[in-house]
Design a protein around this motif. Structure first.
Motif, PDB file in Angstrom:
ATOM      1  N   LYS A 115       0.808  -1.242   0.000  1.00 21.77           N
ATOM      2  CA  LYS A 115       0.000   0.000   0.000  1.00 21.77           C
ATOM      3  C   LYS A 115       0.835   1.284   0.000  1.00 21.77           C
ATOM      4  CE  LYS A 115      -4.029  -2.074   2.318  1.00 21.77           C
ATOM      5  NZ  LYS A 115      -3.561  -3.232   3.065  1.00 21.77           N
ATOM      6  N   VAL A 116       2.137   1.147  -0.173  1.00 22.47           N
ATOM      7  CA  VAL A 116       3.002   2.341  -0.228  1.00 22.47           C
ATOM      8  C   VAL A 116       3.370   2.589  -1.695  1.00 22.47           C
ATOM      9  CG1 VAL A 116       5.267   3.281   0.436  1.00 22.47           C
ATOM     10  CG2 VAL A 116       3.934   1.894   2.066  1.00 22.47           C
ATOM     11  N   ILE A 117       3.276   3.859  -2.105  1.00 24.75           N
ATOM     12  CA  ILE A 117       3.609   4.171  -3.506  1.00 24.75           C
ATOM     13  C   ILE A 117       5.125   4.113  -3.696  1.00 24.75           C
ATOM     14  CG2 ILE A 117       3.416   5.840  -5.387  1.00 24.75           C
ATOM     15  CD1 ILE A 117       0.969   7.040  -3.946  1.00 24.75           C
ATOM     16  N   GLU A 118       5.561   3.214  -4.565  1.00 21.11           N
ATOM     17  CA  GLU A 118       7.003   3.041  -4.817  1.00 21.11           C
ATOM     18  C   GLU A 118       7.488   3.960  -5.934  1.00 21.11           C
ATOM     19  OE1 GLU A 118       9.351   1.411  -3.281  1.00 21.11           O
ATOM     20  OE2 GLU A 118       8.072   0.493  -1.776  1.00 21.11           O
ATOM     21  N   PHE A 119       6.646   4.105  -6.971  1.00 19.51           N
ATOM     22  CA  PHE A 119       6.998   5.062  -8.030  1.00 19.51           C
ATOM     23  C   PHE A 119       5.738   5.530  -8.741  1.00 19.51           C
ATOM     24  CE2 PHE A 119       7.526   0.917 -10.268  1.00 19.51           C
ATOM     25  CZ  PHE A 119       6.692   1.098 -11.346  1.00 19.51           C
ATOM     26  N   GLY A 120       5.886   6.661  -9.428  1.00 18.45           N
ATOM     27  CA  GLY A 120       4.771   7.192 -10.205  1.00 18.45           C
ATOM     28  C   GLY A 120       5.283   7.744 -11.521  1.00 18.45           C
ATOM     29  N   ILE A 121       4.473   7.530 -12.567  1.00 15.94           N
ATOM     30  CA  ILE A 121       4.812   8.042 -13.896  1.00 15.94           C
ATOM     31  C   ILE A 121       3.586   8.790 -14.412  1.00 15.94           C
ATOM     32  CG2 ILE A 121       5.476   7.409 -16.273  1.00 15.94           C
ATOM     33  CD1 ILE A 121       7.524   6.373 -14.243  1.00 15.94           C
ATOM     34  N   VAL A 122       3.779  10.006 -14.859  1.00 13.07           N
ATOM     35  CA  VAL A 122       2.688  10.765 -15.475  1.00 13.07           C
ATOM     36  C   VAL A 122       3.230  11.301 -16.798  1.00 13.07           C
ATOM     37  CG1 VAL A 122       1.140  12.745 -15.288  1.00 13.07           C
ATOM     38  CG2 VAL A 122       1.702  11.429 -13.225  1.00 13.07           C
ATOM     39  N   TYR A 123       2.582  10.903 -17.899  1.00 13.65           N
ATOM     40  CA  TYR A 123       3.069  11.342 -19.204  1.00 13.65           C
ATOM     41  C   TYR A 123       2.052  12.294 -19.835  1.00 13.65           C
ATOM     42  CZ  TYR A 123       4.894  11.054 -24.002  1.00 13.65           C
ATOM     43  OH  TYR A 123       5.398  11.358 -25.247  1.00 13.65           O
ATOM     44  N   SER A 124       2.409  13.560 -19.895  1.00 18.00           N
ATOM     45  CA  SER A 124       1.569  14.551 -20.561  1.00 18.00           C
ATOM     46  C   SER A 124       1.845  14.404 -22.046  1.00 18.00           C
ATOM     47  CB  SER A 124       1.938  15.954 -20.063  1.00 18.00           C
ATOM     48  OG  SER A 124       1.090  16.904 -20.663  1.00 18.00           O
ATOM     49  N   CYS A 125       0.991  13.634 -22.725  1.00 15.97           N
ATOM     50  CA  CYS A 125       1.429  13.134 -24.030  1.00 15.97           C
ATOM     51  C   CYS A 125       1.329  14.153 -25.165  1.00 15.97           C
ATOM     52  CB  CYS A 125       0.718  11.823 -24.366  1.00 15.97           C
ATOM     53  SG  CYS A 125      -1.031  11.898 -24.212  1.00 15.97           S
ATOM     54  N   VAL A 126       0.508  15.190 -25.035  1.00 20.03           N
ATOM     55  CA  VAL A 126       0.484  16.202 -26.096  1.00 20.03           C
ATOM     56  C   VAL A 126       1.714  17.115 -25.938  1.00 20.03           C
ATOM     57  CG1 VAL A 126      -0.822  18.124 -27.095  1.00 20.03           C
ATOM     58  CG2 VAL A 126      -2.036  16.089 -26.242  1.00 20.03           C
ATOM     59  N   GLU A 127       2.019  17.443 -24.684  1.00 19.75           N
ATOM     60  CA  GLU A 127       3.200  18.289 -24.413  1.00 19.75           C
ATOM     61  C   GLU A 127       4.505  17.499 -24.514  1.00 19.75           C
ATOM     62  OE1 GLU A 127       2.327  21.292 -20.912  1.00 19.75           O
ATOM     63  OE2 GLU A 127       1.816  19.268 -20.277  1.00 19.75           O
ATOM     64  N   ASP A 128       4.399  16.178 -24.555  1.00 19.98           N
ATOM     65  CA  ASP A 128       5.568  15.288 -24.512  1.00 19.98           C
ATOM     66  C   ASP A 128       6.426  15.551 -23.273  1.00 19.98           C
ATOM     67  OD1 ASP A 128       7.260  13.238 -25.261  1.00 19.98           O
ATOM     68  OD2 ASP A 128       8.413  14.466 -26.677  1.00 19.98           O
ATOM     69  N   LYS A 129       5.745  15.596 -22.110  1.00 19.14           N
ATOM     70  CA  LYS A 129       6.477  15.750 -20.846  1.00 19.14           C
ATOM     71  C   LYS A 129       6.285  14.485 -20.024  1.00 19.14           C
ATOM     72  CE  LYS A 129       6.340  20.756 -20.313  1.00 19.14           C
ATOM     73  NZ  LYS A 129       5.741  21.885 -19.578  1.00 19.14           N
ATOM     74  N   MET A 221      -4.819   9.843  -8.744  1.00 21.48           N
ATOM     75  CA  MET A 221      -3.873  10.408  -7.767  1.00 21.48           C
ATOM     76  C   MET A 221      -2.537   9.663  -7.672  1.00 21.48           C
ATOM     77  SD  MET A 221      -6.336  11.391  -4.530  1.00 21.48           S
ATOM     78  CE  MET A 221      -7.187   9.866  -4.195  1.00 21.48           C
ATOM     79  N   ALA A 222      -2.525   8.359  -7.977  1.00 21.95           N
ATOM     80  CA  ALA A 222      -1.365   7.534  -7.599  1.00 21.95           C
ATOM     81  C   ALA A 222      -0.049   7.993  -8.250  1.00 21.95           C
ATOM     82  CB  ALA A 222      -1.646   6.070  -7.936  1.00 21.95           C
ATOM     83  N   GLY A 223      -0.084   8.232  -9.555  1.00 25.33           N
ATOM     84  CA  GLY A 223       1.144   8.643 -10.246  1.00 25.33           C
ATOM     85  C   GLY A 223       1.606  10.006  -9.757  1.00 25.33           C
ATOM     86  N   GLY A 224       0.679  10.961  -9.730  1.00 22.29           N
ATOM     87  CA  GLY A 224       1.006  12.335  -9.353  1.00 22.29           C
ATOM     88  C   GLY A 224       1.418  12.462  -7.895  1.00 22.29           C
ATOM     89  N   ALA A 225       0.861  11.609  -7.040  1.00 27.24           N
ATOM     90  CA  ALA A 225       1.217  11.681  -5.609  1.00 27.24           C
ATOM     91  C   ALA A 225       2.708  11.404  -5.433  1.00 27.24           C
ATOM     92  CB  ALA A 225       0.385  10.686  -4.808  1.00 27.24           C
ATOM     93  N   ALA A 226       3.217  10.446  -6.192  1.00 24.17           N
ATOM     94  CA  ALA A 226       4.653  10.141  -6.111  1.00 24.17           C
ATOM     95  C   ALA A 226       5.462  11.338  -6.607  1.00 24.17           C
ATOM     96  CB  ALA A 226       4.979   8.903  -6.947  1.00 24.17           C
TER      97      ALA A 226
END
Ligand code: IPD
Length: 276
Positions: A115-129, A221-226
């Protein structure tokens, strides 16, 4: 000792890039829109196809891992967080933006163990970030370290939230009243970019100073929380208590002072089934 989850994270980045390309391709074509719980809760074939791509790719490599995916849950899968290694997936965060081609659309994946967030990935795909964060190792955008603004003074802050239709009149009025209260502090501005994951990343990289929301889900929330935690941000429940991924509410901020002030100003409402 080697990091047991780094390989999962590297694989996640690779899958997320493929998912982002799928979304960009879909933006070039006609978009068929379907409704979920209400006329403003939208889903498209792309949400479903991207989630299938992500889950099937990860399941092939990690067959014992668990999943909580927005569209799988919409189709009846349980949304229960266990101690197992769990991938929490929002295939298209900002579906309403996607259907309008409003360019803040993200793939968001958080990975938890016990239940602990180990990693998070958020890909803003239009901005390519590509935002990435591994627990204890910092947050990055396209490989460059990011950090929150550190702003302490709420009157100099930019605050993000979601403003959307609610069937329940009392909840609707409370949501609007909260925006009025915060604007009246006054703050520099309140914005609603329309992707929870990207709201969190905007705070993480110092483009905004706070974000609050009641009604979102763990996959928002999960990706962004990390990312925001590793960027030095404060994350808590709307009541000021500890953040709970399954609670459907949060405050994040660039500093404890701003988070505490938001706790004082925001009126809570009980999150309903049709809240987003
Ligand atoms: C939505 C977006 C939106 C947030 C909603 C989410 P979706 O995600 O993140 O900003 O306010 O709570 O449901 O449905 O587009 O994946």
């Amino acid at each position: 000792m080697s990091d047991p989850w780094q390989e999962c994270m590297d694989f996640c980045v690779e899958v997320t890039k493929r998912a982002g390309q799928m979304i960009r391709d879909a933006l070039e074509k006609d978009i068929t829109i379907m409704e979920k719980s209400s006329p403003v809760d939208l889903v498209t074939e792309t949400d479903q196809k991207v989630e299938q791509l992500i889950i099937s790719s990860i399941r092939e490599k990690y067959p014992t891992h668990s999943f909580i995916g927005e569209e799988s849950v919409a189709a009846g899968a349980p949304s229960i967080l266990t101690d197992a290694p769990t991938w929490i997936i929002d295939p298209v965060d900002g579906t309403t933006n996607f259907v309008h081609r409003f360019p803040f659309v993200a793939v968001s994946i958080g990975f938890t163990v016990q239940k602990v967030i180990e990693f998070g990935i958020v890909y803003s795909c239009v901005e390519d970030k590509m935002y990435t964060a591994r627990k204890g190792k910092g947050a990055f955008c396209n490989g460059v370290p990011i950090k929150v603004s550190g702003q302490q003074d709420i009157t100099k802050s930019m605050v993000l939230t979601e403003m959307n239709f609610k069937k329940d009149v009392e909840r609707f009025n409370t949501m609007l009243a909260n925006v009025k209260t915060i604007l009246s502090i006054p703050v520099h501005g309140v914005r609603s970019p329309g992707s929870a994951a990207l709201n969190m990343c905007l705070v993480a990289c110092g483009s905004a100073d706070a974000y609050y929301h009641m009604g979102i889900h763990c996959w928002d929330m999960a990706g962004g929380a990390a990312v925001v935690t590793e960027a030095g941000g404060v994350i808590m429940d709307i009541s000021g208590g500890p953040f709970d991924l399954m609670s459907r509410r949060l405050i994040i901020a660039s500093s404890r002072a701003i988070a505490d002030r938001l706790v004082k100003e925001i009126r809570e409402f009980p999150v309903g089934r049709d809240d987003q």
